[in-house]
Write a protein that holds these residues in place. Sequence first.
Motif, PDB file in Angstrom:
ATOM      1  N   LEU A 133      24.803  86.091 -22.445  1.00  0.00           N
ATOM      2  CA  LEU A 133      25.579  84.913 -22.047  1.00  0.00           C
ATOM      3  C   LEU A 133      26.307  85.159 -20.739  1.00  0.00           C
ATOM      4  CD1 LEU A 133      27.314  84.234 -25.477  1.00  0.00           C
ATOM      5  CD2 LEU A 133      25.491  82.847 -24.469  1.00  0.00           C
ATOM      6  N   ALA A 134      26.233  84.191 -19.831  1.00  0.00           N
ATOM      7  CA  ALA A 134      27.051  84.254 -18.620  1.00  0.00           C
ATOM      8  C   ALA A 134      28.484  83.864 -18.966  1.00  0.00           C
ATOM      9  CB  ALA A 134      26.487  83.297 -17.575  1.00  0.00           C
ATOM     10  N   SER A 135      29.427  84.258 -18.131  1.00  0.00           N
ATOM     11  CA  SER A 135      30.799  83.816 -18.365  1.00  0.00           C
ATOM     12  C   SER A 135      30.844  82.305 -18.169  1.00  0.00           C
ATOM     13  CB  SER A 135      31.776  84.533 -17.445  1.00  0.00           C
ATOM     14  OG  SER A 135      31.590  84.107 -16.130  1.00  0.00           O
ATOM     15  N   GLY A 136      31.644  81.652 -18.994  1.00  0.00           N
ATOM     16  CA  GLY A 136      31.781  80.208 -18.896  1.00  0.00           C
ATOM     17  C   GLY A 136      30.771  79.413 -19.698  1.00  0.00           C
ATOM     18  N   THR A 137      29.783  80.093 -20.295  1.00  0.00           N
ATOM     19  CA  THR A 137      28.795  79.398 -21.121  1.00  0.00           C
ATOM     20  C   THR A 137      29.468  78.742 -22.318  1.00  0.00           C
ATOM     21  OG1 THR A 137      27.150  81.078 -20.545  1.00  0.00           O
ATOM     22  CG2 THR A 137      26.651  79.691 -22.446  1.00  0.00           C
ATOM     23  N   LEU A 138      29.046  77.525 -22.649  1.00  0.00           N
ATOM     24  CA  LEU A 138      29.525  76.872 -23.869  1.00  0.00           C
ATOM     25  C   LEU A 138      29.019  77.664 -25.071  1.00  0.00           C
ATOM     26  CD1 LEU A 138      30.826  74.317 -25.238  1.00  0.00           C
ATOM     27  CD2 LEU A 138      28.515  73.351 -25.240  1.00  0.00           C
ATOM     28  N   ILE A 139      29.921  78.165 -25.910  1.00  0.00           N
ATOM     29  CA  ILE A 139      29.490  78.996 -27.040  1.00  0.00           C
ATOM     30  C   ILE A 139      29.832  78.371 -28.393  1.00  0.00           C
ATOM     31  CG2 ILE A 139      29.489  81.199 -25.811  1.00  0.00           C
ATOM     32  CD1 ILE A 139      32.297  81.703 -27.036  1.00  0.00           C
ATOM     33  N   GLY A 140      30.510  77.228 -28.399  1.00  0.00           N
ATOM     34  CA  GLY A 140      30.842  76.615 -29.677  1.00  0.00           C
ATOM     35  C   GLY A 140      31.953  75.596 -29.518  1.00  0.00           C
ATOM     36  N   HIS A 141      32.486  75.174 -30.674  1.00  0.00           N
ATOM     37  CA  HIS A 141      33.532  74.152 -30.677  1.00  0.00           C
ATOM     38  C   HIS A 141      34.640  74.530 -31.655  1.00  0.00           C
ATOM     39  CE1 HIS A 141      29.838  72.136 -29.259  1.00  0.00           C
ATOM     40  NE2 HIS A 141      30.679  71.554 -28.418  1.00  0.00           N
ATOM     41  N   VAL A 142      35.846  74.121 -31.323  1.00  0.00           N
ATOM     42  CA  VAL A 142      37.010  74.407 -32.161  1.00  0.00           C
ATOM     43  C   VAL A 142      36.859  73.724 -33.519  1.00  0.00           C
ATOM     44  CG1 VAL A 142      39.499  73.996 -32.411  1.00  0.00           C
ATOM     45  CG2 VAL A 142      38.566  74.737 -30.197  1.00  0.00           C
ATOM     46  N   GLY A 143      37.145  74.480 -34.583  1.00  0.00           N
ATOM     47  CA  GLY A 143      37.046  73.940 -35.929  1.00  0.00           C
ATOM     48  C   GLY A 143      38.175  74.432 -36.817  1.00  0.00           C
ATOM     49  N   VAL A 144      37.966  74.370 -38.119  1.00  0.00           N
ATOM     50  CA  VAL A 144      38.975  74.794 -39.090  1.00  0.00           C
ATOM     51  C   VAL A 144      38.349  75.719 -40.137  1.00  0.00           C
ATOM     52  CG1 VAL A 144      40.545  72.845 -38.869  1.00  0.00           C
ATOM     53  CG2 VAL A 144      38.582  72.661 -40.386  1.00  0.00           C
ATOM     54  N   SER A 145      37.216  76.347 -39.815  1.00  0.00           N
ATOM     55  CA  SER A 145      36.533  77.182 -40.808  1.00  0.00           C
ATOM     56  C   SER A 145      37.340  78.447 -41.080  1.00  0.00           C
ATOM     57  CB  SER A 145      35.119  77.527 -40.330  1.00  0.00           C
ATOM     58  OG  SER A 145      35.157  78.239 -39.115  1.00  0.00           O
ATOM     59  N   GLY A 146      37.118  79.021 -42.272  1.00  0.00           N
ATOM     60  CA  GLY A 146      37.809  80.256 -42.644  1.00  0.00           C
ATOM     61  C   GLY A 146      39.263  80.012 -42.987  1.00  0.00           C
ATOM     62  N   ARG A 147      40.088  81.030 -42.754  1.00  0.00           N
ATOM     63  CA  ARG A 147      41.492  80.990 -43.136  1.00  0.00           C
ATOM     64  C   ARG A 147      42.287  80.291 -42.040  1.00  0.00           C
ATOM     65  NH1 ARG A 147      45.080  85.358 -43.295  1.00  0.00           N
ATOM     66  NH2 ARG A 147      46.500  85.341 -45.074  1.00  0.00           N
ATOM     67  N   SER A 148      42.283  78.998 -42.073  1.00  0.00           N
ATOM     68  CA  SER A 148      42.872  78.216 -40.995  1.00  0.00           C
ATOM     69  C   SER A 148      43.531  76.975 -41.570  1.00  0.00           C
ATOM     70  CB  SER A 148      41.765  77.820 -40.013  1.00  0.00           C
ATOM     71  OG  SER A 148      42.264  76.978 -39.021  1.00  0.00           O
ATOM     72  N   THR A 149      44.725  76.661 -41.092  1.00  0.00           N
ATOM     73  CA  THR A 149      45.427  75.485 -41.613  1.00  0.00           C
ATOM     74  C   THR A 149      45.350  74.301 -40.652  1.00  0.00           C
ATOM     75  OG1 THR A 149      47.475  76.363 -40.692  1.00  0.00           O
ATOM     76  CG2 THR A 149      47.054  76.800 -43.016  1.00  0.00           C
ATOM     77  N   GLY A 150      44.707  74.482 -39.511  1.00  0.00           N
ATOM     78  CA  GLY A 150      44.562  73.392 -38.555  1.00  0.00           C
ATOM     79  C   GLY A 150      43.611  73.830 -37.462  1.00  0.00           C
ATOM     80  N   PRO A 151      43.077  72.861 -36.705  1.00  0.00           N
ATOM     81  CA  PRO A 151      42.082  73.224 -35.686  1.00  0.00           C
ATOM     82  C   PRO A 151      42.658  74.125 -34.602  1.00  0.00           C
ATOM     83  CG  PRO A 151      42.666  70.891 -35.531  1.00  0.00           C
ATOM     84  CD  PRO A 151      43.336  71.423 -36.757  1.00  0.00           C
ATOM     85  N   HIS A 152      42.082  75.297 -34.449  1.00  0.00           N
ATOM     86  CA  HIS A 152      42.488  76.199 -33.367  1.00  0.00           C
ATOM     87  C   HIS A 152      41.410  77.249 -33.169  1.00  0.00           C
ATOM     88  CE1 HIS A 152      43.718  78.768 -36.775  1.00  0.00           C
ATOM     89  NE2 HIS A 152      43.665  79.790 -35.936  1.00  0.00           N
ATOM     90  N   LEU A 153      41.440  77.874 -32.015  1.00  0.00           N
ATOM     91  CA  LEU A 153      40.585  79.034 -31.760  1.00  0.00           C
ATOM     92  C   LEU A 153      41.422  80.291 -31.942  1.00  0.00           C
ATOM     93  CD1 LEU A 153      37.973  80.421 -30.648  1.00  0.00           C
ATOM     94  CD2 LEU A 153      39.062  80.293 -28.385  1.00  0.00           C
TER      95      LEU A 153
END
Length: 181
Positions: A133-153
């Motif tokens: 992957l080059a720097s700056g490549t789109l690698i995904g989107h912010v979600g709430v998967s796993g141990r998370s109480t709100g959308p964040h990276l």
Amino acid sequence: MAHFTLWDCSKASAGSLAVLLLSGGMAWAEARWSQGVFPVAVFSGYTSHFGPRIGPFGGREPHHGIDIAAPLGSPIRNWWGGVVQQVINDGHCGLGLVIQSGPYEHVYCHLSGSVQGGVYRSGSVSLQAGNRLASGTLIGHVGVSGRSTGPHLHWGVRYGGRWLNPAAILRAMAASQRQGR
Ligand SMILES: [Zn+2]
């Protein structure tokens, strides 16, 4: 830019990072911090900083990264050119990626999308271990998967097996980019 001021939350451990980088990683990265890419361009703030904290479900625990709050589905960019080392799918990190760049490993957690057969997919993104992957490549989107109480990276950076304070790295990048290096 105004949001650079948000990085005050990392004061406590910035000193130790500088020492560590000067004694090792800085030699590799020194003149190149300006090539780094902010993993989430549009964000609403830091909800949790690096170091000991009270976890989202109570109890004291170390926090090996920073949490960058952003709207669900916000694009996540690869911080630095490298190779996908691991696709994560567990109850803690949720859907996540580990990317290796020279001596650095950067970890992205709580992504949206899906993981099947070791392949992470989200929108047009499809990644698996070994992808370059080059720097700056789109690698995904912010979600709430796993141990998370709100959308964040959750973004963590490890150097030689030791967790760094990512906020201090973002600060160094910002300073470097301001100087136009
Ligand atoms: Zn976190």
